[in-house]
Design a protein around this motif. Structure first.
Motif, mmCIF file in Angstrom:
data_model
loop_
_atom_site.group_PDB
_atom_site.id
_atom_site.type_symbol
_atom_site.label_atom_id
_atom_site.label_comp_id
_atom_site.label_asym_id
_atom_site.label_seq_id
_atom_site.Cartn_x
_atom_site.Cartn_y
_atom_site.Cartn_z
ATOM 1 N N PHE A 51 0.820 -1.210 0.000
ATOM 2 C CA PHE A 51 0.000 0.000 0.000
ATOM 3 C C PHE A 51 0.857 1.264 0.000
ATOM 4 O O PHE A 51 0.316 2.378 0.030
ATOM 5 C CB PHE A 51 -0.967 0.012 1.195
ATOM 6 C CG PHE A 51 -0.302 -0.172 2.533
ATOM 7 C CD1 PHE A 51 0.310 0.886 3.180
ATOM 8 C CD2 PHE A 51 -0.288 -1.418 3.137
ATOM 9 C CE1 PHE A 51 0.928 0.713 4.402
ATOM 10 C CE2 PHE A 51 0.322 -1.610 4.363
ATOM 11 C CZ PHE A 51 0.940 -0.530 4.999
ATOM 12 N N VAL A 52 2.169 1.119 -0.021
ATOM 13 C CA VAL A 52 3.062 2.271 -0.143
ATOM 14 C C VAL A 52 3.416 2.436 -1.616
ATOM 15 O O VAL A 52 3.939 1.508 -2.233
ATOM 16 C CB VAL A 52 4.341 2.082 0.692
ATOM 17 C CG1 VAL A 52 5.283 3.267 0.497
ATOM 18 C CG2 VAL A 52 4.005 1.921 2.168
ATOM 19 N N PRO A 53 3.126 3.588 -2.217
ATOM 20 C CA PRO A 53 3.388 3.756 -3.652
ATOM 21 C C PRO A 53 4.882 3.801 -3.961
ATOM 22 O O PRO A 53 5.717 4.008 -3.069
ATOM 23 C CB PRO A 53 2.722 5.097 -3.973
ATOM 24 C CG PRO A 53 2.742 5.850 -2.678
ATOM 25 C CD PRO A 53 2.566 4.810 -1.607
ATOM 26 N N LEU A 54 5.210 3.609 -5.228
ATOM 27 C CA LEU A 54 6.603 3.675 -5.673
ATOM 28 C C LEU A 54 7.234 5.005 -5.288
ATOM 29 O O LEU A 54 8.397 5.059 -4.867
ATOM 30 C CB LEU A 54 6.666 3.475 -7.192
ATOM 31 C CG LEU A 54 8.047 3.487 -7.852
ATOM 32 C CD1 LEU A 54 8.899 2.333 -7.328
ATOM 33 C CD2 LEU A 54 7.913 3.399 -9.361
ATOM 34 N N SER A 94 6.063 14.133 -5.849
ATOM 35 C CA SER A 94 5.117 13.157 -5.289
ATOM 36 C C SER A 94 5.699 12.362 -4.117
ATOM 37 O O SER A 94 4.943 11.827 -3.300
ATOM 38 C CB SER A 94 4.680 12.171 -6.382
ATOM 39 O OG SER A 94 4.051 12.827 -7.451
ATOM 40 N N ALA A 95 7.026 12.250 -4.069
ATOM 41 C CA ALA A 95 7.673 11.370 -3.080
ATOM 42 C C ALA A 95 7.779 12.046 -1.721
ATOM 43 O O ALA A 95 8.867 12.405 -1.260
ATOM 44 C CB ALA A 95 9.046 10.939 -3.588
ATOM 45 N N ASN A 96 6.645 12.214 -1.084
ATOM 46 C CA ASN A 96 6.632 12.819 0.254
ATOM 47 C C ASN A 96 5.630 12.097 1.138
ATOM 48 O O ASN A 96 4.764 11.359 0.650
ATOM 49 C CB ASN A 96 6.308 14.318 0.165
ATOM 50 C CG ASN A 96 4.952 14.587 -0.469
ATOM 51 O OD1 ASN A 96 3.904 14.328 0.122
ATOM 52 N ND2 ASN A 96 4.960 15.105 -1.710
ATOM 53 N N ALA A 97 5.757 12.312 2.428
ATOM 54 C CA ALA A 97 4.943 11.571 3.399
ATOM 55 C C ALA A 97 3.448 11.857 3.230
ATOM 56 O O ALA A 97 2.616 10.953 3.362
ATOM 57 C CB ALA A 97 5.384 11.914 4.815
ATOM 58 N N LYS A 98 3.090 13.099 2.931
ATOM 59 C CA LYS A 98 1.675 13.462 2.818
ATOM 60 C C LYS A 98 1.007 12.699 1.676
ATOM 61 O O LYS A 98 -0.088 12.139 1.846
ATOM 62 C CB LYS A 98 1.548 14.976 2.593
ATOM 63 C CG LYS A 98 0.106 15.451 2.511
ATOM 64 C CD LYS A 98 0.038 16.965 2.297
ATOM 65 C CE LYS A 98 -1.419 17.428 2.180
ATOM 66 N NZ LYS A 98 -1.505 18.890 1.941
ATOM 67 N N GLN A 99 1.671 12.667 0.503
ATOM 68 C CA GLN A 99 1.070 11.984 -0.644
ATOM 69 C C GLN A 99 1.071 10.469 -0.472
ATOM 70 O O GLN A 99 0.140 9.781 -0.896
ATOM 71 C CB GLN A 99 1.766 12.400 -1.937
ATOM 72 C CG GLN A 99 1.508 13.847 -2.292
ATOM 73 C CD GLN A 99 1.565 14.132 -3.782
ATOM 74 O OE1 GLN A 99 1.568 15.286 -4.170
ATOM 75 N NE2 GLN A 99 1.574 13.139 -4.633
ATOM 76 N N ALA A 100 2.129 9.937 0.150
ATOM 77 C CA ALA A 100 2.164 8.491 0.404
ATOM 78 C C ALA A 100 1.053 8.088 1.368
ATOM 79 O O ALA A 100 0.416 7.044 1.190
ATOM 80 C CB ALA A 100 3.528 8.089 0.961
ATOM 81 N N GLU A 101 0.802 8.920 2.355
ATOM 82 C CA GLU A 101 -0.266 8.641 3.322
ATOM 83 C C GLU A 101 -1.629 8.670 2.628
ATOM 84 O O GLU A 101 -2.487 7.817 2.868
ATOM 85 C CB GLU A 101 -0.218 9.689 4.438
ATOM 86 C CG GLU A 101 -1.165 9.423 5.597
ATOM 87 C CD GLU A 101 -0.764 8.237 6.452
ATOM 88 O OE1 GLU A 101 -1.665 7.602 7.029
ATOM 89 O OE2 GLU A 101 0.442 7.942 6.534
ATOM 90 N N ASP A 355 3.652 9.234 -9.582
ATOM 91 C CA ASP A 355 3.278 9.162 -8.170
ATOM 92 C C ASP A 355 3.070 7.728 -7.691
ATOM 93 O O ASP A 355 2.689 7.494 -6.543
ATOM 94 C CB ASP A 355 2.025 9.996 -7.875
ATOM 95 C CG ASP A 355 0.809 9.585 -8.697
ATOM 96 O OD1 ASP A 355 0.916 8.597 -9.463
ATOM 97 O OD2 ASP A 355 -0.237 10.251 -8.583
ATOM 98 N N GLY A 356 3.324 6.749 -8.573
ATOM 99 C CA GLY A 356 3.217 5.357 -8.164
ATOM 100 C C GLY A 356 1.806 4.820 -8.111
ATOM 101 O O GLY A 356 1.582 3.707 -7.629
ATOM 102 N N LEU A 357 0.840 5.583 -8.600
ATOM 103 C CA LEU A 357 -0.556 5.141 -8.608
ATOM 104 C C LEU A 357 -0.998 4.863 -10.041
ATOM 105 O O LEU A 357 -0.566 5.541 -10.976
ATOM 106 C CB LEU A 357 -1.467 6.210 -7.996
ATOM 107 C CG LEU A 357 -1.219 6.566 -6.533
ATOM 108 C CD1 LEU A 357 -2.144 7.699 -6.099
ATOM 109 C CD2 LEU A 357 -1.413 5.359 -5.635
ATOM 110 N N PRO A 358 -1.884 3.883 -10.227
ATOM 111 C CA PRO A 358 -2.364 3.591 -11.585
ATOM 112 C C PRO A 358 -3.284 4.679 -12.117
ATOM 113 O O PRO A 358 -3.752 5.546 -11.367
ATOM 114 C CB PRO A 358 -3.106 2.268 -11.413
ATOM 115 C CG PRO A 358 -3.508 2.225 -9.984
ATOM 116 C CD PRO A 358 -2.445 2.955 -9.225
#
Length: 412
Positions: A51-54, A94-101, A355-358
């Motif tokens: 569940f953690v994006p790339l 995109s590679a930050n805690a807020k977006q990953a959360e 952002d690692g999301l489809p």
């Protein structure tokens, strides 16, 4: 009502399956022969645990340390590439805690939905679905801390994840005797044989009357204001009521023909199958520090890993393969892994969004063009869920899970 799907990987075939179930006449167009794409060479893992994006916090710093080492888990070919630079800038943002959360819950729900659909499919198709979970092995204290923190978060989100020390792992994998500090066992995960699921899906689609057209590369898209009127593929004009773009790492090129820009880079990965007659592995493994995965498959083991951002390089970089081979005995000393010959190494291009999301949904200003892509390493895991969602969108139904995070127009 007719639907045409561009792309014959697991995403395209799953979309065809669920559209056919919903009563659509379906044709799948594939530039190749349906026999060799990313869906065949992967490790066959179905992973609610992922569940953690790339684009995760810390991945940039780690990637910088790796990026110019041609045998490391992550490699960027040096050079001035405007597409890679533009993608990279979006990745950095995109590679930050807020977006990953914010991404965690949508990714988890999508994976859980897909796992439930695989369980349904397994009642009629034989692709070796096994619900043994996966083991995330670690050798260092720093990674142990990271993995245990992630496991705590997984449990808080409702997943079955437990910490195992070395003695417990020795009991679980007696033939391997892992040389590690410990592992997290995500008992919520599963695995299957990707070659079998592709073969079974192709067979059942043929039985349903779905047309599978090989050797039909997309050549032109003809628009009429806010819809696609027809496409030209393999020299043939094809009209339909709905078009689904499931073209994998070629998504930017195919979408460009519709006048739409979607950021995506091909991330090349490698796999090979071997260890015949060697010590067995009961449960799929991910070697955390090495970023290598191993899955028991049809009496052998499949090994895979690496992420190589170098465009469409159609050759095997044996340094990358050597990195996989040499990392395995550090975790499993009993596994005397031979360096495979180049002809035994499979490679494929994972479609990686910044952002690692489809991307799942209707394309901008196109009421009959659906996008299904950008799944990176989770294409096989998320195939059925994506296909089902595409069918629901095609019928203007409420989707089974919230897909707002996967809007294909989010970078436009």
């Amino acid at each position: 009502m007719k639907a045409v799907i561009i792309g014959g990987g697991i995403i395209g075939l799953s979309s065809a399956y669920y559209l056919s179930e919903a009563g659509w006449e379906v044709e799948v167009l594939e530039a190749g022969d349906f026999a060799d794409n990313c869906s065949y060479g992967n490790l066959g893992m179905v992973v609610p645990s992922h569940f953690v994006p790339l684009a995760a916090p810390g991945i940039v710093a780690q990637g910088v340390r790796w990026m110019f080492n041609s045998s490391s888990p992550f490699y960027i070919k040096p050079g001035l590439n405007s597409k890679l630079i533009n993608w990279g800038l979006k990745f950095l943002r995109s590679a930050n805690a807020k977006q990953a959360e914010a991404a965690a819950r949508p990714l988890l729900e999508l994976n859980l939905f897909s796992k439930s659909l695989y369980e349904e499919l397994a009642t009629q198709l034989n692709f070796g679905l096994k619900k043994k979970g996966i083991l995330m092995y670690f050798k260092t204290e720093s990674v142990a801390e990271e993995e245990n923190h992630l496991a705590e978060k997984a449990r808080a989100m409702g997943l079955d994840a437990i910490y195992l020390n070395r003695q417990e792992l020795l009991h679980l994998e007696p033939e391997q005797q892992p040389d590690v500090l410990g592992a997290v066992h995500y008992r919520c995960d599963a695995h299957l044989h990707p070659n079998a699921v592709m073969r079974e899906m192709i067979n059942i689609l043929k039985q349903k009357g779905v047309i599978l057209s090989a050797g039909k590369p997309l050549q032109k898209i003809v628009r009429d204001q806010d819809q696609i009127r027809e496409i030209i593929a393999g020299g043939e004009s094809i009209k339909a009521d709905l078009f689904v773009m499931a073209s994998g790492s070629w998504l930017p090129e195919t979408m460009k023909q519709a006048g739409i820009s979607i950021p995506l880079m091909p991330g090349k990965g490698y796999s090979f199958t071997g260890n015949e007659g060697g010590p067995s592995l009961r449960i799929p493994a991910i070697l955390c520090e090495a970023r290598v995965a191993i899955t028991p498959m049809a009496g052998q083991l499949r090994f895979g890993g690496t992420m190589e951002l170098a465009g469409f390089q159609h050759k095997v970089n044996m340094n990358r393969v050597r990195g996989i081979v040499e990392s395995v005995p550090n975790y499993f000393p009993a596994m005397k892994l031979e360096m495979p010959q180049e002809k035994e190494v499979w490679y494929g291009f994972r479609p990686c969004s910044p952002d690692g999301l489809p991307y799942i949904g209707f394309a901008k200003n196109s009421r009959n063009l659906l996008v299904a892509g950008g799944h990176a390493m989770m294409g096989l895991s998320l195939g059925p869920a994506t296909g089902k969602l595409i069918a629901e969108l095609a019928q203007s139904k409420s989707t089974s899970v919230d897909i707002s995070a996967f809007d294909p127009n989010r970078f436009s």
